[in-house]
Design a protein around this motif. Structure first.
Motif, mmCIF file in Angstrom:
data_model
loop_
_atom_site.group_PDB
_atom_site.id
_atom_site.type_symbol
_atom_site.label_atom_id
_atom_site.label_comp_id
_atom_site.label_asym_id
_atom_site.label_seq_id
_atom_site.Cartn_x
_atom_site.Cartn_y
_atom_site.Cartn_z
ATOM 1 N N ILE A 92 -0.121 -4.973 -0.431
ATOM 2 C CA ILE A 92 0.670 -5.751 0.596
ATOM 3 C C ILE A 92 1.561 -4.953 1.589
ATOM 4 O O ILE A 92 1.565 -4.746 2.534
ATOM 5 C CB ILE A 92 1.065 -7.293 0.245
ATOM 6 N N LYS A 93 2.341 -4.243 0.662
ATOM 7 C CA LYS A 93 3.382 -3.213 1.305
ATOM 8 C C LYS A 93 2.672 -2.153 2.199
ATOM 9 O O LYS A 93 3.028 -1.836 3.303
ATOM 10 C CB LYS A 93 4.115 -2.556 0.202
ATOM 11 N N GLU A 94 1.358 -1.611 1.751
ATOM 12 C CA GLU A 94 0.629 -0.596 2.460
ATOM 13 C C GLU A 94 0.174 -1.195 3.846
ATOM 14 O O GLU A 94 0.308 -0.447 4.706
ATOM 15 C CB GLU A 94 -0.377 -0.057 1.530
ATOM 16 N N ALA A 95 -0.286 -2.443 3.565
ATOM 17 C CA ALA A 95 -0.797 -3.108 4.809
ATOM 18 C C ALA A 95 0.342 -3.654 5.767
ATOM 19 O O ALA A 95 0.011 -3.077 7.010
ATOM 20 C CB ALA A 95 -1.639 -4.457 4.352
ATOM 21 N N ALA A 96 1.409 -3.785 5.341
ATOM 22 C CA ALA A 96 2.444 -4.256 6.282
ATOM 23 C C ALA A 96 3.002 -2.877 6.710
ATOM 24 O O ALA A 96 3.174 -2.781 8.009
ATOM 25 C CB ALA A 96 3.634 -4.793 5.476
ATOM 26 N N ASP A 97 3.324 -1.755 6.111
ATOM 27 C CA ASP A 97 4.176 -0.537 6.654
ATOM 28 C C ASP A 97 2.980 0.122 7.461
ATOM 29 O O ASP A 97 3.330 0.627 8.449
ATOM 30 C CB ASP A 97 4.406 0.414 5.341
ATOM 31 N N SER A 98 1.815 0.059 7.439
ATOM 32 C CA SER A 98 0.810 0.594 8.416
ATOM 33 C C SER A 98 0.997 -0.166 9.843
ATOM 34 O O SER A 98 0.170 0.441 10.783
ATOM 35 C CB SER A 98 -0.728 0.312 7.863
ATOM 36 N N ALA A 99 1.429 -1.365 9.720
ATOM 37 C CA ALA A 99 1.565 -2.100 11.013
ATOM 38 C C ALA A 99 2.882 -1.989 11.519
ATOM 39 O O ALA A 99 3.163 -2.432 12.619
ATOM 40 C CB ALA A 99 1.121 -3.604 10.864
ATOM 41 N N LEU A 135 -12.685 -7.882 11.583
ATOM 42 C CA LEU A 135 -12.427 -8.103 10.308
ATOM 43 C C LEU A 135 -10.748 -8.411 10.110
ATOM 44 O O LEU A 135 -9.957 -7.786 10.522
ATOM 45 C CB LEU A 135 -12.677 -7.109 9.106
ATOM 46 N N ILE A 136 -10.548 -9.697 9.796
ATOM 47 C CA ILE A 136 -9.078 -10.221 10.027
ATOM 48 C C ILE A 136 -8.042 -10.004 8.755
ATOM 49 O O ILE A 136 -8.663 -10.460 7.936
ATOM 50 C CB ILE A 136 -9.204 -11.663 10.658
ATOM 51 N N ASP A 137 -7.260 -9.106 8.786
ATOM 52 C CA ASP A 137 -6.070 -8.985 7.961
ATOM 53 C C ASP A 137 -5.030 -9.840 8.129
ATOM 54 O O ASP A 137 -4.263 -9.678 9.029
ATOM 55 C CB ASP A 137 -5.751 -7.434 7.709
ATOM 56 N N GLY A 138 -4.867 -10.948 7.201
ATOM 57 C CA GLY A 138 -3.696 -11.940 7.408
ATOM 58 C C GLY A 138 -2.377 -11.458 7.350
ATOM 59 O O GLY A 138 -1.359 -11.776 8.175
ATOM 60 N N THR A 139 -1.974 -10.308 6.512
ATOM 61 C CA THR A 139 -0.998 -9.768 6.619
ATOM 62 C C THR A 139 -0.481 -8.815 7.918
ATOM 63 O O THR A 139 0.692 -9.201 8.336
ATOM 64 C CB THR A 139 -0.784 -8.643 5.216
ATOM 65 N N GLN A 140 -1.144 -8.156 8.297
ATOM 66 C CA GLN A 140 -1.155 -7.640 9.634
ATOM 67 C C GLN A 140 -1.240 -8.454 10.798
ATOM 68 O O GLN A 140 -0.430 -8.225 11.671
ATOM 69 C CB GLN A 140 -2.319 -6.444 9.806
ATOM 70 N N GLY A 141 -2.020 -9.426 10.606
ATOM 71 C CA GLY A 141 -2.010 -10.545 11.763
ATOM 72 C C GLY A 141 -0.732 -11.203 11.731
ATOM 73 O O GLY A 141 0.023 -11.459 12.803
ATOM 74 N N ALA A 174 -9.574 -4.730 5.237
ATOM 75 C CA ALA A 174 -9.800 -4.770 6.641
ATOM 76 C C ALA A 174 -10.146 -3.528 7.395
ATOM 77 O O ALA A 174 -11.164 -2.995 8.033
ATOM 78 C CB ALA A 174 -9.418 -5.888 7.458
ATOM 79 N N ALA A 175 -9.245 -2.661 7.376
ATOM 80 C CA ALA A 175 -9.156 -1.528 8.186
ATOM 81 C C ALA A 175 -9.952 -0.402 7.402
ATOM 82 O O ALA A 175 -10.728 0.157 7.980
ATOM 83 C CB ALA A 175 -7.707 -1.088 8.286
ATOM 84 N N THR A 201 -6.206 -4.248 -8.405
ATOM 85 C CA THR A 201 -7.448 -3.236 -8.233
ATOM 86 C C THR A 201 -8.586 -3.772 -7.640
ATOM 87 O O THR A 201 -9.634 -3.098 -7.399
ATOM 88 C CB THR A 201 -7.471 -2.341 -9.441
ATOM 89 N N VAL A 202 -8.701 -5.192 -7.270
ATOM 90 C CA VAL A 202 -10.197 -5.664 -6.846
ATOM 91 C C VAL A 202 -10.397 -4.923 -5.651
ATOM 92 O O VAL A 202 -11.860 -4.869 -5.485
ATOM 93 C CB VAL A 202 -9.661 -7.122 -6.582
ATOM 94 N N GLN A 203 -9.641 -4.742 -4.637
ATOM 95 C CA GLN A 203 -10.186 -4.186 -3.404
ATOM 96 C C GLN A 203 -10.978 -2.632 -3.550
ATOM 97 O O GLN A 203 -11.840 -2.494 -2.926
ATOM 98 C CB GLN A 203 -9.174 -4.309 -2.187
ATOM 99 N N LYS A 204 -10.213 -2.189 -4.321
ATOM 100 C CA LYS A 204 -10.890 -0.634 -4.700
ATOM 101 C C LYS A 204 -12.100 -0.712 -5.529
ATOM 102 O O LYS A 204 -13.277 -0.193 -5.158
ATOM 103 C CB LYS A 204 -9.733 0.207 -5.455
ATOM 104 N N ARG A 205 -12.048 -1.732 -6.396
ATOM 105 C CA ARG A 205 -13.360 -1.982 -7.191
ATOM 106 C C ARG A 205 -14.617 -2.428 -6.790
ATOM 107 O O ARG A 205 -15.717 -2.359 -6.655
ATOM 108 C CB ARG A 205 -12.982 -2.699 -8.673
ATOM 109 N N TYR A 206 -14.271 -3.451 -5.724
ATOM 110 C CA TYR A 206 -15.304 -4.311 -4.937
ATOM 111 C C TYR A 206 -15.368 -4.047 -3.676
ATOM 112 O O TYR A 206 -15.994 -5.019 -2.815
ATOM 113 C CB TYR A 206 -14.852 -6.009 -5.306
ATOM 114 N N ALA A 207 -14.743 -2.950 -2.981
ATOM 115 C CA ALA A 207 -14.921 -2.607 -1.746
ATOM 116 C C ALA A 207 -16.422 -2.557 -1.210
ATOM 117 O O ALA A 207 -16.810 -3.339 -0.030
ATOM 118 C CB ALA A 207 -14.286 -1.372 -1.261
ATOM 119 N N SER A 208 -17.276 -1.840 -2.066
ATOM 120 C CA SER A 208 -18.748 -2.000 -1.410
ATOM 121 C C SER A 208 -19.189 -3.465 -1.468
ATOM 122 O O SER A 208 -19.823 -3.657 -0.438
ATOM 123 C CB SER A 208 -19.697 -1.121 -2.475
#
Length: 223
Positions: free
Chosen positions: A18-25, A199-205, A188-189, A153-160
């Motif tokens: 979440i921090k990474e997503a927020a900081d990227s915005a 693709l909608i990212d709620g944190t960045q939105g 999403a990015a 780690t779910v987004q890394k493991r299940y990204a595909s």
């Protein structure tokens, strides 16, 4: 813009995503503080989890003493939103489900939700219905697992697999796809180049909505 971003569950890994997503915005001059509560569930799945997490969120807000222009609650339950608004009526408070579904409403057309575990599907679908978007929801689809392990780690493991679900939603007629759950913050990015619809990212939105509110408040002060 100074924001307090709260991950209502206690997963350190999810908080980091979440921090990474927020900081990227963030824009120059922004100051985002991303935290999780000192107690509560590692992931919010049941109603009991949500109630405990809401209490933890309130205690987190009470303990935060730095200046703040707004609070983002980074769970799709908008966990503790009403209680936090009562506690801090001087600043805007928004959950990532509210933010995500506001964007869906603005884009129009049918949409889908994708997530990382079957147990999360009913709650995510319920949130879409509560937002008045049930008739436009094609489906809520999840990776075929009920034991998804470490939520950090779910987004890394299940990204595909999640990327494939997004593509399938597009094929079924979705004009946009919501990333369902705080643990998918920032994904999403990563997946956007593989999917022809937003693709909608709620944190960045939520951050973008807060920015609009901050500009409006600044204009009021100037006038």
């Amino acid at each position: 813009m100074r924001l307090l971003v709260i991950n209502p569950n206690t997963s350190i890994g999810v908080t980091a995503r979440i921090k990474e997503a927020a900081d990227s915005a963030a824009l120059p001059g922004d100051r985002f503080t991303t935290v999780c509560p000192a107690f509560g569930p590692e992931l919010i799945v049941s109603q009991e989890d949500a109630e405990q997490a809401a209490r933890a969120v309130v205690e987190t807000v009470k303990a935060y003493k730095a200046p703040c222009d707004g609070i983002i609650l980074a769970s799709f339950g908008n966990t503790g939103a009403e209680a936090v608004r009562a506690l801090r009526p001087d600043i805007p408070v928004i959950g990532i489900a509210t933010a995500a579904f506001s964007i869906v409403g603005a884009l129009g057309g049918p949409f889908g939700i994708v997530t990382f575990g079957r147990s999360l599907v009913p709650g995510l679908t319920e949130k879409a219905v509560e937002a008045g978007l049930g008739a436009r929801l094609i489906a809520t689809e999840a990776v075929e697992t009920r034991d998804f392990g470490d939520p950090g780690t779910v987004q890394k493991r299940y990204a595909s697999e999640i990327g494939q679900l997004c593509a399938q939603m597009h094929q079924r007629g979705a004009t946009c796809v919501v990333m369902g759950g705080g643990p998918l913050a920032g994904l999403a990015a990563t997946l956007a180049p593989t999917c022809p619809v937003p693709l909608i990212d709620g944190t960045q939105g939520a951050i973008n909505i807060m920015r609009t509110v901050a500009v409006h408040r600044s204009a009021e002060v100037t006038v």
